[in-house]
Design a protein around this motif. Structure first.
Motif, PDB file in Angstrom:
ATOM      1  N   ARG A  37      31.265  42.374  39.958  1.00 14.12           N
ATOM      2  CA  ARG A  37      31.463  43.378  41.025  1.00 14.12           C
ATOM      3  C   ARG A  37      31.621  44.787  40.436  1.00 14.12           C
ATOM      4  NH1 ARG A  37      37.282  43.044  43.241  1.00 14.12           N
ATOM      5  NH2 ARG A  37      37.533  43.925  41.165  1.00 14.12           N
ATOM      6  N   ASP A  38      32.465  44.899  39.424  1.00 14.98           N
ATOM      7  CA  ASP A  38      32.740  46.214  38.841  1.00 14.98           C
ATOM      8  C   ASP A  38      31.587  46.606  37.917  1.00 14.98           C
ATOM      9  OD1 ASP A  38      35.168  45.737  40.100  1.00 14.98           O
ATOM     10  OD2 ASP A  38      36.086  44.967  38.257  1.00 14.98           O
ATOM     11  N   ILE A  39      31.398  47.889  37.722  1.00 14.85           N
ATOM     12  CA  ILE A  39      30.329  48.319  36.808  1.00 14.85           C
ATOM     13  C   ILE A  39      30.646  47.828  35.399  1.00 14.85           C
ATOM     14  CG2 ILE A  39      29.337  50.349  35.660  1.00 14.85           C
ATOM     15  CD1 ILE A  39      29.241  51.741  38.356  1.00 14.85           C
ATOM     16  N   ASN A  80      28.236  42.955  44.110  1.00 16.78           N
ATOM     17  CA  ASN A  80      29.284  42.242  44.825  1.00 16.78           C
ATOM     18  C   ASN A  80      28.696  40.939  45.378  1.00 16.78           C
ATOM     19  OD1 ASN A  80      31.796  41.865  45.906  1.00 16.78           O
ATOM     20  ND2 ASN A  80      31.444  43.166  47.691  1.00 16.78           N
ATOM     21  N   VAL A  81      29.239  39.828  44.944  1.00 17.10           N
ATOM     22  CA  VAL A  81      28.791  38.524  45.454  1.00 17.10           C
ATOM     23  C   VAL A  81      29.748  38.100  46.565  1.00 17.10           C
ATOM     24  CG1 VAL A  81      28.414  36.094  44.851  1.00 17.10           C
ATOM     25  CG2 VAL A  81      27.809  37.894  43.217  1.00 17.10           C
ATOM     26  N   GLY A  82      29.225  37.452  47.589  1.00 12.85           N
ATOM     27  CA  GLY A  82      30.090  36.978  48.662  1.00 12.85           C
ATOM     28  C   GLY A  82      29.420  37.140  50.003  1.00 12.85           C
ATOM     29  N   GLY A 347      39.453  30.016  36.077  1.00 12.13           N
ATOM     30  CA  GLY A 347      40.329  31.184  35.949  1.00 12.13           C
ATOM     31  C   GLY A 347      41.107  31.445  37.224  1.00 12.13           C
ATOM     32  N   TRP A 348      41.368  32.720  37.507  1.00 15.29           N
ATOM     33  CA  TRP A 348      42.180  33.059  38.680  1.00 15.29           C
ATOM     34  C   TRP A 348      41.445  32.782  39.990  1.00 15.29           C
ATOM     35  CZ3 TRP A 348      45.984  37.787  38.258  1.00 15.29           C
ATOM     36  CH2 TRP A 348      46.888  37.536  37.221  1.00 15.29           C
ATOM     37  N   ALA A 349      40.122  32.577  39.932  1.00 16.60           N
ATOM     38  CA  ALA A 349      39.396  32.162  41.136  1.00 16.60           C
ATOM     39  C   ALA A 349      39.731  30.707  41.471  1.00 16.60           C
ATOM     40  CB  ALA A 349      37.891  32.307  40.926  1.00 16.60           C
TER      41      ALA A 349
END
Ligand code: FAD
Length: 443
Positions: A37-39, A80-82, A347-349
């Motif tokens: 998501r982030d550059i 951004n995925v989703g 991970g945190w996901a």
């Protein structure tokens, strides 16, 4: 040639979990597309770990650079995925990857249902942490911090927020609010050293006395706390801000007047022992804590509307995971009562707000073992086929006008940031917005 055959994988999220998952996949001979998501890559290692932990961040960045420099990895940032993103989970499933590894962290907010939780002057820690670590778009929003800040929660993130308020803001008083007592603190003493110069020991002694009867009711010895405090060395220099704790208090209502926060109503708790656990139980008695800013540092949850089956703050994994630990990494369809082929979380996901980078790394590496086991009977592709799968996705992004950023472009951004930092004589400089980064790339 048989040894040219590969599995082609997509990893979603380039925080520590996604990056270490990518490394484990590459070591196993896979071709990986890493979408972020982030550059810039790094996730909370770049935009969460506290401002002045340069050595730790530098060490992690060097490890990440090695992973991202591998020719078997294609990094694509600013995607951004989703369900509302440039690519949906279904888009990714259609293209022909052998597996999808979701490592996009815990991006949802855990609201406690406290009245006034969304007022101006009330923040959720992740947003504030992203802001002061200069992650766009949070870097572009104002997060004014007042003179008296109440932080709800007593974990390491509370310590970071207290550190920010004490050393980077014009703050006089910081009150860390704990549902339970001093014996149930969740932060690490090592982390707390960063705010020792603000810690108000006298206020702490008084607070221990205030809650003494409630500690003794469950067999906890308040004198042990006083003894530990007396053995601590007092810091030589003091911060202007004073940090104190308020124990046995659950937030009930943020109180505002004319739209400005003036305090936090809390319910006094008592403690109750249940087996090994000490629980907080509300007494019904309400107290008022004056403050002008409230920060909830109570952990996060995963993004609910992402497009993966979701329940109670987490993505759904196999219910029989207790018998088969690996099954806890594969996403589960509650309707068909079957695992979703080729779809994994790490991970945190997988476990929101669960531990430090080392833990996210271990989780990713354990998850990838499961992914690889699941691929054992999936035929591999020629390198040319694998490249076609990745190109098909990049073509779609280009067709849709998504301004994605490649790893060589990230390196150009980072080089410019280093140049700025050197010129300004500071340790670190970050572009403030995505637009600034894209403009530097000539977009
Ligand atoms: C305030 C704070 C301070 C911390 N300090 C420390 C510390 O000092 N030391 C330590 O070891 N650990 C620290 N941690 C913990 C550490 O940051 C985490 O363990 C680790 O970052 C979790 O890794 P992750 O990859 O699972 O998630 P994240 O780091 O959150 O990475 C998620 C990645 O996914 C991407 N992403 C998100 N949504 C999408 C989407 N929709 N589509 C595509 N990509 C997406 C993001 O851009 C990001 O790159 C801290 C955490 C916090 C919150």
């Amino acid at each position: 040639m048989a040894d040219d055959l590969v599995h082609v994988m997509a990893v979603i999220g380039a925080g520590p979990a996604g990056l270490f998952a990518t490394r484990a996949l590459v070591v196993a001979g896979c071709r990986v597309l890493l979408l972020n998501r982030d550059i810039k890559p790094g996730g909370l290692a770049e935009y969460g770990i506290f401002l002045d932990k340069y050595k730790m961040k530098g060490g992690l960045r060097r490890q990440f650079q090695k992973i991202l420099g591998d020719p078997r990895v294609t990094y694509i940032g600013h995607v951004n995925v989703g369900s509302e993103g440039a690519l949906t989970v279904a888009d990714l499933q259609r293209v022909g990857f052998d597996a999808l590894v979701f490592a996009h962290g815990a991006q949802g907010t855990k609201y406690l249902g406290v009245e006034g939780e969304r007022l101006p002057g009330v923040y959720h820690a992740k947003d504030l942490v992203y802001h002061y670590n200069r992650l766009p778009p949070f870097s572009e929003r104002e997060f004014p911090i007042g003179r008296r800040v109440a932080i709800v929660g007593v974990g390491n993130v509370m310590v970071d927020i207290a550190n920010y308020c004490a050393h980077y803001c014009d703050c006089e008083e910081i009150i860390a609010i704990a549902r339970r007592g001093p014996f149930e603190k969740a932060y690490d003493d090592k982390e707390f050293e960063d705010v020792e110069d603000a810690f108000d020991r006298e206020a702490h002694r008084q607070e221990i006395e205030r809650v003494r009867p409630r500690l003794e009711a469950v067999g906890q010895n308040a004198d042990d706390l006083h003894k530990a405090l007396a053995e601590e060395e007092e810091p030589r220099e003091r911060a202007r801000a004073r940090l104190r704790f308020r124990f046995l208090a659950s937030p009930k209502r943020v109180v505002a007047e004319n739209g400005r926060v003036i305090g936090l109503e809390v319910e006094e708790n008592r403690l109750e022992r249940k087996g090994d656990r000490i629980n907080a139980v509300g007494t019904g008695q309400i107290s008022f804590i004056p403050c002008d800013t409230v920060v909830f540092a109570v952990g996060d949850r995963v993004e609910e509307r992402f497009g993966l089956p979701y329940k109670d703050g987490l993505y759904v994994t196999a219910p029989e995971a207790a018998q088969d630990a690996g099954a806890a990494y594969q996403v589960w369809d509650p309707q068909t009562q079957q695992p979703i082929t080729g779809v994994y979380v790490v991970g945190w996901a997988r476990r929101a707000s669960d531990g430090v980078v080392g833990r996210a790394r271990l989780d990713a590496e354990t998850g990838i073992k499961r992914v690889l086991a699941g691929l054992a009977s999936t035929p591999k592709h020629s390198s040319a086929e694998a490249e076609r799968v990745i190109s098909a996705l990049l073509d779609k992004l280009a067709r849709d006008g998504t301004a994605f950023v490649t790893y060589p472009e990230v390196l150009r951004i980072e080089e410019e940031e280093r140049r700025h930092a050197t010129e300004a004589g500071v340790e670190e400089h970050k572009f403030k917005s995505d637009q600034d980064m894209l403009a530097h790339l000539g977009r």
